[in-house]
Design an enzyme around this catalytic site. Structure first.
Site: not given
Ligand code: NAD
Length: 277
Positions: A157, A170
């Site tokens: 990401s 995350y």
């Protein structure tokens, strides 16, 4: 190189692709695309059925697409899934690790500070994204080590390059995914075969279910301040769509990327390149 040879690079006929989390938005898009490019695709997901969007989009594709109920956090279950894939399609050529995501319980808010994020929530996000990438690589990487070929694609990401506010677990887990991608690329090439490649993509901001609550207002659908900030930092001035990822996905899985391993490709409308000024 001749035009025909170049086109053939994207022909996956006869290959077997496993896609964890392929019941979801991004993995589903990749599964349908690979089936249309000729691959037989096994979706390994916790979901009980595939949503209609995926089955409809894959209808008529030259490759078969099947759902195997699985769990990326359980090696025993993954091994059973691998046996099932082998019975159905033979040995695996491609592994895409698309099971992952954030969870609202691991996200800071005005009411819930970093200091109060529950351990269980942090563990859930770490495990799903990092361990949930490593364990399938153990199970299917072993097969690739035996056949001495294969392509693994992990989903990192934007937040792996620089962490985003509010989502500490995350961000850290995806940084781990990028780091592990490099580690495994080196390990597979040196210990087993240079024909086993391991790469990742780092999608920027796509508007999906996992982040909709952060980027848009649930009542009005208007952008939140966070959503607006993202767009002002994205030179292309839009959120991405799942199909924006497909060119890089097919390239990394194909022989066109035969000398590419251990890279993490940003697909972000220029977000990572822009200093904000
Ligand atoms: P999604 O929630 O639509 O799909 C995730 C899928 O994983 C679901 O089908 C779910 O059932 C499955 N899953 C969850 N736990 C599982 C388990 N233990 N075992 C097997 N399957 C399990 O998510 P998405 O938007 O398609 O995201 C896919 C990947 O891309 C994730 O790693 C996510 O972090 C990453 N990513 C997404 C975006 C985005 O904007 N959507 C951006 C960057 C990175």
């Amino acid at each position: 190189m001749k035009k025909e040879e170049l086109y053939r690079m994207y022909d996956f006929t006869g290959q077997t692709a496993v896609i964890t989390g392929g019941g979801g938005v991004l993995g589903g898009e990749m599964a349908v695309t690979l089936a249309w490019m000729g691959a037989n695709v096994a979706i390994l997901d916790r979901c009980a059925t595939l949503n209609e969007q995926i089955t409809t989009a894959a209808a008529g594709a030259p490759g078969q697409l099947t759902l195997i109920h699985s769990d990326v956090l359980d090696t025993h279950v993954l091994q059973e899934s691998a046996d099932e894939v082998e019975r159905a399609f033979g040995k695996v050529d491609i592994l895409i690790n698309a099971a992952g995501g954030n969870h609202p319980s691991a996200t800071t808010t005005a009411e819930k500070s970093f200091f109060d994020l529950p351990t269980d929530a942090l563990k859930f996000v770490f495990d799903l994204n990092l361990l949930g990438t490593i364990l399938p690589c153990q199970v299917f990487g072993r097969q690739m080590a035996e056949t001495k070929s294969g392509a693994i694609l992990n989903i990192s990401s934007m937040n792996a390059f620089r962490p985003l506010t509010r989502i500490p677990a995350y961000s850290a887990a995806k940084a781990g995914v990028s780091n592990f991608t490099q580690w495994l690329a080196v390990h597979m090439a040196q210990e087993y075969s240079p024909a086993i490649r391991v790469n990742a993509i780092a999608p920027g901001f796509l508007l999906g279910e996992q982040n909709r609550f952060l980027l848009t207002d649930a009542q009005t659908g208007e952008l939140t301040p966070r959503g607006r900030t993202i767009l002002t930092h994205t030179p292309m001035n839009r959120f991405g769509n799942p199909d924006d990822l497909l060119g890089a996905v097919l390239w990394l899985l194909s022989p066109a990327a035969a000398f590419v391993t251990g890279v993490v490709i940003p697909i972000d409308g220029g977000f990572a390149a822009f200093s904000g000024v």
